[in-house]
Design a protein around this motif. Sequence first.
Motif, PDB file in Angstrom:
ATOM      1  N   VAL A  57     -42.333  79.598  17.787  1.00  0.00           N
ATOM      2  CA  VAL A  57     -43.363  79.854  17.873  1.00  0.00           C
ATOM      3  C   VAL A  57     -44.184  78.975  18.699  1.00  0.00           C
ATOM      4  O   VAL A  57     -44.731  78.855  20.142  1.00  0.00           O
ATOM      5  CB  VAL A  57     -44.067  80.874  16.950  1.00  0.00           C
ATOM      6  CG1 VAL A  57     -45.360  81.482  17.614  1.00  0.00           C
ATOM      7  CG2 VAL A  57     -43.139  82.080  16.823  1.00  0.00           C
ATOM      8  N   ALA A  58     -44.518  77.866  18.336  1.00  0.00           N
ATOM      9  CA  ALA A  58     -45.329  76.679  18.690  1.00  0.00           C
ATOM     10  C   ALA A  58     -44.493  76.350  19.569  1.00  0.00           C
ATOM     11  O   ALA A  58     -45.796  76.001  21.346  1.00  0.00           O
ATOM     12  CB  ALA A  58     -45.777  75.526  17.576  1.00  0.00           C
ATOM     13  N   ILE A 107     -50.587  85.783   9.146  1.00  0.00           N
ATOM     14  CA  ILE A 107     -50.601  85.678  10.436  1.00  0.00           C
ATOM     15  C   ILE A 107     -51.404  84.665  10.636  1.00  0.00           C
ATOM     16  O   ILE A 107     -52.740  84.718  10.151  1.00  0.00           O
ATOM     17  CB  ILE A 107     -50.281  86.718  11.482  1.00  0.00           C
ATOM     18  CG1 ILE A 107     -49.006  86.669  10.646  1.00  0.00           C
ATOM     19  CG2 ILE A 107     -50.249  85.962  12.491  1.00  0.00           C
ATOM     20  CD1 ILE A 107     -48.707  88.434  11.635  1.00  0.00           C
ATOM     21  N   VAL A 108     -51.445  83.401  10.710  1.00  0.00           N
ATOM     22  CA  VAL A 108     -52.756  82.564  10.511  1.00  0.00           C
ATOM     23  C   VAL A 108     -53.325  81.533  11.847  1.00  0.00           C
ATOM     24  O   VAL A 108     -52.094  81.670  12.038  1.00  0.00           O
ATOM     25  CB  VAL A 108     -52.961  81.306   9.538  1.00  0.00           C
ATOM     26  CG1 VAL A 108     -52.617  82.020   8.215  1.00  0.00           C
ATOM     27  CG2 VAL A 108     -51.449  80.967   9.156  1.00  0.00           C
ATOM     28  N   ALA A 109     -54.324  81.158  12.320  1.00  0.00           N
ATOM     29  CA  ALA A 109     -54.207  80.654  13.799  1.00  0.00           C
ATOM     30  C   ALA A 109     -54.337  79.686  13.619  1.00  0.00           C
ATOM     31  O   ALA A 109     -55.047  79.014  12.380  1.00  0.00           O
ATOM     32  CB  ALA A 109     -55.520  80.969  14.652  1.00  0.00           C
ATOM     33  N   ARG A 137     -50.817  80.781  19.336  1.00  0.00           N
ATOM     34  CA  ARG A 137     -51.701  80.126  18.326  1.00  0.00           C
ATOM     35  C   ARG A 137     -51.147  80.312  16.937  1.00  0.00           C
ATOM     36  O   ARG A 137     -51.971  79.552  16.282  1.00  0.00           O
ATOM     37  CB  ARG A 137     -53.108  80.479  19.347  1.00  0.00           C
ATOM     38  CG  ARG A 137     -53.628  81.774  18.369  1.00  0.00           C
ATOM     39  CD  ARG A 137     -55.252  82.324  18.964  1.00  0.00           C
ATOM     40  NE  ARG A 137     -54.747  82.451  20.732  1.00  0.00           N
ATOM     41  CZ  ARG A 137     -55.816  82.547  21.404  1.00  0.00           C
ATOM     42  NH1 ARG A 137     -57.127  82.790  20.892  1.00  0.00           N
ATOM     43  NH2 ARG A 137     -55.633  82.838  22.740  1.00  0.00           N
ATOM     44  N   TRP A 138     -50.845  81.552  17.066  1.00  0.00           N
ATOM     45  CA  TRP A 138     -50.751  82.489  15.767  1.00  0.00           C
ATOM     46  C   TRP A 138     -49.447  81.816  15.294  1.00  0.00           C
ATOM     47  O   TRP A 138     -48.650  80.987  15.375  1.00  0.00           O
ATOM     48  CB  TRP A 138     -50.773  83.913  15.484  1.00  0.00           C
ATOM     49  CG  TRP A 138     -52.090  84.081  16.329  1.00  0.00           C
ATOM     50  CD1 TRP A 138     -51.998  84.212  17.560  1.00  0.00           C
ATOM     51  CD2 TRP A 138     -53.217  84.339  15.336  1.00  0.00           C
ATOM     52  NE1 TRP A 138     -54.099  84.749  17.935  1.00  0.00           N
ATOM     53  CE2 TRP A 138     -54.025  84.453  16.363  1.00  0.00           C
ATOM     54  CE3 TRP A 138     -53.513  84.096  14.496  1.00  0.00           C
ATOM     55  CZ2 TRP A 138     -55.444  85.390  16.466  1.00  0.00           C
ATOM     56  CZ3 TRP A 138     -54.454  84.580  14.116  1.00  0.00           C
ATOM     57  CH2 TRP A 138     -55.919  85.387  14.801  1.00  0.00           C
ATOM     58  N   ARG A 139     -49.070  81.662  14.027  1.00  0.00           N
ATOM     59  CA  ARG A 139     -47.819  81.565  13.303  1.00  0.00           C
ATOM     60  C   ARG A 139     -47.965  81.709  11.307  1.00  0.00           C
ATOM     61  O   ARG A 139     -49.277  82.327  11.570  1.00  0.00           O
ATOM     62  CB  ARG A 139     -48.178  79.838  12.317  1.00  0.00           C
ATOM     63  CG  ARG A 139     -48.777  78.241  13.275  1.00  0.00           C
ATOM     64  CD  ARG A 139     -47.771  78.066  14.798  1.00  0.00           C
ATOM     65  NE  ARG A 139     -48.021  77.124  15.593  1.00  0.00           N
ATOM     66  CZ  ARG A 139     -48.723  77.522  16.080  1.00  0.00           C
ATOM     67  NH1 ARG A 139     -48.502  78.588  16.954  1.00  0.00           N
ATOM     68  NH2 ARG A 139     -48.964  76.164  17.154  1.00  0.00           N
TER      69      ARG A 139
END
Length: 248
Positions: free
Chosen positions: A49-50, A86-88, A55-57
């Motif tokens: 994803v990165a 789900i964190v930024a 920006r989200w993980r």
Amino acid sequence: MAAAVEVLRDAKRVAGGNDVTIGGLPGRGTTIVFPPADRASLGELNRAVAARGTRWRYSVPGTPGPIAAPELGLIGDVLVARRNRIVADVESGAHGAGADRSVMATVNGEPWLVKDGDIVLVGSRLDTGWTALPRATAFVPFVDALINRVARGEKPVAAAEGVVHVEFETRGADTVGATVYGADPRESDLTPAPADLVQDVLGARPLDEGHFAAARLSGTRRAEASGWVLALAIVVALVELGVATLTQ
């Protein structure tokens, strides 16, 4: 999820292609991502994803709770039993559900459905061990909205004050949203119009139930024959009864 997509395929709402990828590691194109069933795969998924610049993980498991989705009201209040937070990314400057418009649904005030660029992250796997959503009547419409609206970046029609007009938001050749300015509240009034007004505006006279029943046959130059058919059936029954009695 596969069954819901098959229903949408039968309804001509989706078709085979590579515009949107559902599940798996995000490679290219628009991708809808779910947390892995095995937590050991979480790091690999977050790295993929990165690499797409999102920006989200996915983070640690979150607490159960109902879904709050103002833009997707059809799934509002459906319970989630299991989810990953789900964190930024701290460096992005976005730290929560209210940080930007990419958060489309929350659970207990924390992001549960986010869209950033061409990546959509869902906080739960769509099976009954994680959420009651697959058992809800709103599940297929939600999958429809997830693929055709959220993933493609479309927005609901909005209303605003101003000079009467409509502004369309486009992305390339696609229209993804619209804002209606100065909408007349009378447009939402479903009160039946008086017969005289209908005749003046449309040049047609509304019919009551009886006249409509007669007009639906006379319009094709046919007549109501159910009474004659019933009478004929009675005559035939009486004749058959008489023949049977005399024969016996």
